[in-house]
Design an enzyme around this catalytic site. Structure first.
Site, short mmCIF file in Angstrom:
data_model
loop_
_atom_site.label_atom_id
_atom_site.label_comp_id
_atom_site.label_asym_id
_atom_site.label_seq_id
_atom_site.Cartn_x
_atom_site.Cartn_y
_atom_site.Cartn_z
N SER A 1 0.82 -1.22 0.00
CA SER A 1 0.00 0.00 0.00
C SER A 1 0.85 1.26 0.00
CB SER A 1 -0.87 0.06 1.26
OG SER A 1 -1.74 -1.03 1.30
N HIS B 1 -4.17 1.22 -4.72
CA HIS B 1 -3.39 -0.01 -4.74
C HIS B 1 -2.88 -0.36 -6.13
CE1 HIS B 1 -3.84 -1.88 -0.64
NE2 HIS B 1 -4.60 -0.80 -0.55
N HIS C 1 -6.41 -8.34 -1.62
CA HIS C 1 -6.40 -8.71 -0.20
C HIS C 1 -7.56 -9.65 0.13
CE1 HIS C 1 -4.10 -4.93 -0.30
NE2 HIS C 1 -3.47 -5.40 0.75
N TYR D 1 -9.40 -9.42 2.68
CA TYR D 1 -10.55 -8.68 3.22
C TYR D 1 -11.48 -8.15 2.13
CZ TYR D 1 -7.63 -4.53 2.31
OH TYR D 1 -6.83 -3.60 1.71
N GLU D 2 -11.01 -8.13 0.89
CA GLU D 2 -11.89 -7.71 -0.22
C GLU D 2 -12.86 -8.82 -0.60
OE1 GLU D 2 -9.56 -5.24 -3.36
OE2 GLU D 2 -8.11 -6.55 -2.38
N ALA E 1 2.55 -2.14 4.07
CA ALA E 1 2.39 -1.12 5.10
C ALA E 1 1.87 -1.83 6.34
CB ALA E 1 1.38 -0.07 4.64
N MET F 1 -2.50 -6.70 6.99
CA MET F 1 -3.59 -7.48 6.39
C MET F 1 -3.15 -8.19 5.10
SD MET F 1 -6.51 -4.56 6.82
CE MET F 1 -6.60 -3.54 8.33
N SER F 2 -1.86 -8.44 4.95
CA SER F 2 -1.39 -9.05 3.70
C SER F 2 -0.18 -9.94 3.95
CB SER F 2 -1.03 -7.94 2.70
OG SER F 2 0.12 -7.23 3.14
N ASN G 1 2.09 3.50 10.96
CA ASN G 1 1.35 4.03 12.11
C ASN G 1 1.68 3.20 13.33
OD1 ASN G 1 -0.47 2.11 10.34
ND2 ASN G 1 -1.13 1.82 12.46
N HIS H 1 -6.79 5.12 7.27
CA HIS H 1 -6.12 4.73 6.03
C HIS H 1 -5.33 5.93 5.47
CE1 HIS H 1 -5.26 2.38 2.51
NE2 HIS H 1 -5.83 3.27 1.70
#
Ligand code: HPA
Length: 275
Positions: free
Chosen positions: A30, A61, A83, A85-86, A113, A211-212, A235, A247
């Site tokens: 990301s 992305h 991802h 989550y998609e 990220a 998340m990846s 972050n 985000h």
């Protein structure tokens, strides 16, 4: 996904690039996809033009594969990933990196990220991934095993190759970036973690959350491909400061870190191609 689907995707890449073989590959995380377009004479193939390739749906992305000459060899760069989550099945999530492996890549760098919780980690830091924790209870190898890809029960004791970590260290030194290693914890998302979840990860020895990356790392380890991982801490993980996660913060930090990330990749790509 079948082995033949992967072969036809790899064949398309060979046809479109005129390169029968790519030595290494990089998945850009990301906010980091811009690196691919910065390479001179890179050949761009939109994912939509490669058979069976899933297309990213998250804004920012990207969605193209780049092929670049590096030293005496060539590398594939994925600008944009899909991802879990998609809603993508894991077969799709790992399709691109499996294709890169069939295209010849022996060393594949996964970047992302991530939220940082490890001792001394702060937004903007680049961290080599040493190992991972899987908090999703999902695995891309669930289902019948295709022995052409790898064994039914693959060993996972060194997913992020020690040799490749040594190359990352060299690249960090060349780029004057302090070398750090950390354990990456995979969460499904798309909601960020709660402070209690981050405390759980801390107690389990995790340093980074995201998340990846983990599904790709599992699939490549299964295929016997060398995996390297680099997280950009965008972050503080949830609960470490009072600031809510967003985000926007993730993409802003990624933009600010672009110069350092570029310097590290410029130094690392030739090492991966030769590895
Ligand atoms: N958690 C999960 N994924 C992330 C984060 C985070 O804090 N930052 C960037 N991707």
């Amino acid at each position: 996904m079948s082995y033949e689907d992967l072969q036809s995707a790899a064949a398309t890449i060979a046809d479109r690039t005129g390169r029968r073989h790519h030595d290494a590959a990089v998945v850009l995380g990301s906010g980091l996809s811009g690196y691919a377009a910065s390479l001179d004479d890179a050949i761009e193939i939109p994912y939509a033009e490669i058979p069976h390739f899933p297309e990213p749906r998250v804004v920012g992305h990207g969605g193209s594969l780049f092929s670049a000459a590096v030293g005496d060899g060539a590398a594939l760069l994925f600008a944009g990933r899909v991802h879990t989550y998609e809603g993508w099945p894991l077969d799709d999530v790992v399709f691109g990196v499996r294709t890169a492996a069939l295209a010849g890549a022996k060393a594949i760098l996964l970047t992302n990220a991530a939220g940082g919780l490890g001792e001394g980690l702060a937004p903007g830091d680049l961290v080599a991934i040493r190992d991972h924790l899987n908090y999703t209870a999902r695995n891309p190898l669930v289902g019948s095993n295709d022995d052409r890809l790898g064994p039914r029960f693959p060993d996972m004791s060194e997913v992020y190759s020690k040799n490749l970590r040594a190359l990352i260290r060299r690249a960090f030194e060349t780029a004057s970036v302090p070398y750090r290693e950390g354990v990456y914890a995979w969460f499904l998302g798309p909601s960020y973690e709660t402070p209690a979840e981050i405390e759980m990860v801390r107690r389990a020895g995790g340093d980074l959350v995201g998340m990846s990356t983990v599904p790709e790392a599992i699939a490549l380890n299964h295929m016997g491909v060398g995996v390297a991982g680099i997280s950009l801490v965008t972050n503080y993980a949830a609960g470490i400061t009072d600031t809510p996660l967003s985000h926007d913060e993730v993409t802003e930090t990624a933009t600010e870190a672009r110069a350092r990330f570029t310097a590290v990749l410029d130094a690392l790509l030739p090492l991966l191609v030769e590895a």
